[in-house]
Scaffold this motif. Structure first.
Motif, PDB file in Angstrom:
ATOM      1  N   PHE A 120       0.399  -1.498   0.028  1.00 58.91           N
ATOM      2  CA  PHE A 120      -0.284  -0.054  -0.253  1.00 58.91           C
ATOM      3  C   PHE A 120       0.724   1.014   0.166  1.00 58.91           C
ATOM      4  O   PHE A 120       0.171   2.209   0.833  1.00 58.91           O
ATOM      5  N   ASN A 121       1.820   1.121  -0.826  1.00 61.48           N
ATOM      6  CA  ASN A 121       3.196   2.332  -0.577  1.00 61.48           C
ATOM      7  C   ASN A 121       3.275   2.596   0.617  1.00 61.48           C
ATOM      8  O   ASN A 121       4.063   3.891   0.639  1.00 61.48           O
ATOM      9  N   LEU A 122       4.049   1.965   1.355  1.00 59.49           N
ATOM     10  CA  LEU A 122       4.469   2.529   2.846  1.00 59.49           C
ATOM     11  C   LEU A 122       5.508   1.978   3.082  1.00 59.49           C
ATOM     12  O   LEU A 122       5.633   0.342   2.623  1.00 59.49           O
ATOM     13  N   ALA A 123       6.632   3.056   3.174  1.00 61.44           N
ATOM     14  CA  ALA A 123       8.257   2.556   3.371  1.00 61.44           C
ATOM     15  C   ALA A 123       8.459   2.440   4.332  1.00 61.44           C
ATOM     16  O   ALA A 123       7.746   1.733   5.665  1.00 61.44           O
ATOM     17  N   HIS A 124       9.594   1.785   5.103  1.00 64.59           N
ATOM     18  CA  HIS A 124       9.956   1.320   6.824  1.00 64.59           C
ATOM     19  C   HIS A 124       9.614   2.742   7.780  1.00 64.59           C
ATOM     20  O   HIS A 124      10.095   3.576   7.144  1.00 64.59           O
ATOM     21  N   THR A 183      16.169   2.391  10.588  1.00 63.84           N
ATOM     22  CA  THR A 183      15.317   1.425   9.813  1.00 63.84           C
ATOM     23  C   THR A 183      15.340   0.345  10.923  1.00 63.84           C
ATOM     24  O   THR A 183      16.485   0.011  11.428  1.00 63.84           O
ATOM     25  N   TYR A 184      13.794  -0.399  11.316  1.00 63.72           N
ATOM     26  CA  TYR A 184      13.824  -1.795  12.500  1.00 63.72           C
ATOM     27  C   TYR A 184      13.852  -1.325  13.632  1.00 63.72           C
ATOM     28  O   TYR A 184      14.008  -2.220  14.464  1.00 63.72           O
ATOM     29  N   THR A 185      14.650   0.023  13.862  1.00 60.97           N
ATOM     30  CA  THR A 185      14.570   0.604  15.258  1.00 60.97           C
ATOM     31  C   THR A 185      13.224   1.094  16.100  1.00 60.97           C
ATOM     32  O   THR A 185      12.827   1.367  16.740  1.00 60.97           O
ATOM     33  N   ASP A 186      11.835   0.924  15.438  1.00 59.53           N
ATOM     34  CA  ASP A 186      10.563   1.950  16.097  1.00 59.53           C
ATOM     35  C   ASP A 186       9.978   0.401  15.782  1.00 59.53           C
ATOM     36  O   ASP A 186       9.437  -0.513  15.067  1.00 59.53           O
ATOM     37  N   HIS A 187       9.409   0.187  17.464  1.00 59.24           N
ATOM     38  CA  HIS A 187       8.569  -0.720  18.074  1.00 59.24           C
ATOM     39  C   HIS A 187       7.216  -0.610  17.737  1.00 59.24           C
ATOM     40  O   HIS A 187       6.763  -1.179  18.752  1.00 59.24           O
ATOM     41  N   THR A 188       7.116   0.999  17.402  1.00 63.35           N
ATOM     42  CA  THR A 188       5.745   1.461  18.351  1.00 63.35           C
ATOM     43  C   THR A 188       4.892   1.223  16.867  1.00 63.35           C
ATOM     44  O   THR A 188       3.309   1.521  16.956  1.00 63.35           O
ATOM     45  N   CYS A 189       4.797   0.902  15.762  1.00 58.00           N
ATOM     46  CA  CYS A 189       4.395   1.108  14.631  1.00 58.00           C
ATOM     47  C   CYS A 189       4.382  -0.460  13.434  1.00 58.00           C
ATOM     48  O   CYS A 189       5.051  -1.185  13.826  1.00 58.00           O
ATOM     49  N   MET A 190       3.172  -0.416  12.756  1.00 57.81           N
ATOM     50  CA  MET A 190       3.510  -1.868  11.920  1.00 57.81           C
ATOM     51  C   MET A 190       4.861  -2.137  11.066  1.00 57.81           C
ATOM     52  O   MET A 190       5.162  -2.477  10.307  1.00 57.81           O
ATOM     53  N   MET A 191       5.271  -0.206  10.561  1.00 57.56           N
ATOM     54  CA  MET A 191       6.114  -1.083   9.399  1.00 57.56           C
ATOM     55  C   MET A 191       7.944  -0.418  10.149  1.00 57.56           C
ATOM     56  O   MET A 191       8.573  -0.582   9.036  1.00 57.56           O
ATOM     57  N   GLY A 192       7.858  -0.439  11.281  1.00 57.71           N
ATOM     58  CA  GLY A 192       8.928   0.130  12.034  1.00 57.71           C
ATOM     59  C   GLY A 192       9.152  -1.932  12.395  1.00 57.71           C
ATOM     60  O   GLY A 192       9.476  -2.925  11.271  1.00 57.71           O
ATOM     61  N   ASN A 193       9.074  -2.448  13.139  1.00 57.49           N
ATOM     62  CA  ASN A 193       9.539  -3.762  13.553  1.00 57.49           C
ATOM     63  C   ASN A 193       9.110  -4.093  15.553  1.00 57.49           C
ATOM     64  O   ASN A 193       9.261  -4.034  16.288  1.00 57.49           O
ATOM     65  N   PRO A 194       7.473  -3.992  14.776  1.00 54.86           N
ATOM     66  CA  PRO A 194       6.863  -4.566  15.698  1.00 54.86           C
ATOM     67  C   PRO A 194       7.350  -5.998  17.162  1.00 54.86           C
ATOM     68  O   PRO A 194       7.814  -7.245  16.292  1.00 54.86           O
ATOM     69  N   LEU A 195       7.866  -5.777  17.975  1.00 60.58           N
ATOM     70  CA  LEU A 195       7.701  -6.510  19.115  1.00 60.58           C
ATOM     71  C   LEU A 195       7.141  -7.756  18.672  1.00 60.58           C
ATOM     72  O   LEU A 195       5.469  -8.111  18.435  1.00 60.58           O
ATOM     73  N   TYR A 196       8.057  -8.454  18.080  1.00 60.33           N
ATOM     74  CA  TYR A 196       6.935 -10.120  18.316  1.00 60.33           C
ATOM     75  C   TYR A 196       5.692 -10.982  19.699  1.00 60.33           C
ATOM     76  O   TYR A 196       5.114 -11.830  19.572  1.00 60.33           O
ATOM     77  N   SER A 197       6.130  -9.930  20.868  1.00 60.39           N
ATOM     78  CA  SER A 197       5.283 -10.326  21.912  1.00 60.39           C
ATOM     79  C   SER A 197       3.393  -9.670  21.597  1.00 60.39           C
ATOM     80  O   SER A 197       3.066  -9.900  21.996  1.00 60.39           O
TER      81      SER A 197
END
Length: 117
Positions: free
Chosen positions: A85-89, A97-111
């Motif tokens: 849907f045209n969203l980047a990380h 990249t991938y250090t944002d754990h607050t949204c789904m386009m970052g790196n959501p926590l596996y918990s």
């Protein structure tokens, strides 16, 4: 739908594999993907070459590719559909990249993966 491809997935990279899957599915359906579909999900039994990814998708595209059991994790699905849907990380406060754990386009926590589809 299941598609059997004529290449060895233990010897080929993800691009060769998803291209082979696309060609075979196009043949089976009788038209070229995406055809009437807005989103198409490929699930590959396992990654053997160039691993280090759960799934991938392209920005503003119709295809997302998942390896192993990652396809049933809602967080992974939402992240990959976000790319479609045209969203980047998104990055965290450090901008990486991938250090944002607050949204789904970052790196959501596996918990967060309590619910399974």
């Amino acid at each position: 739908m299941e598609a059997t491809i004529a290449i060895d997935i233990t010897q080929n990279d993800r691009y060769t594999i998803h291209n082979a899957v696309t060609a075979e599915v196009n043949r089976l359906l009788g038209f070229s993907l995406p055809g009437p579909f807005e989103q198409v999900m490929y699930v590959i039994e396992k990654c053997y070459v160039g691993c280090g990814w759960a799934a991938y998708a392209y920005i503003n595209s119709w295809m997302s590719v998942y390896q192993s059991n990652y396809y049933y994790q809602p967080g992974v699905q939402v992240h990959e559909l976000g790319h479609n849907f045209n969203l980047a990380h998104s990055g965290g406060l450090d901008g990486n990249t991938y250090t944002d754990h607050t949204c789904m386009m970052g790196n959501p926590l596996y918990s967060d993966e309590v619910g399974k589809m």
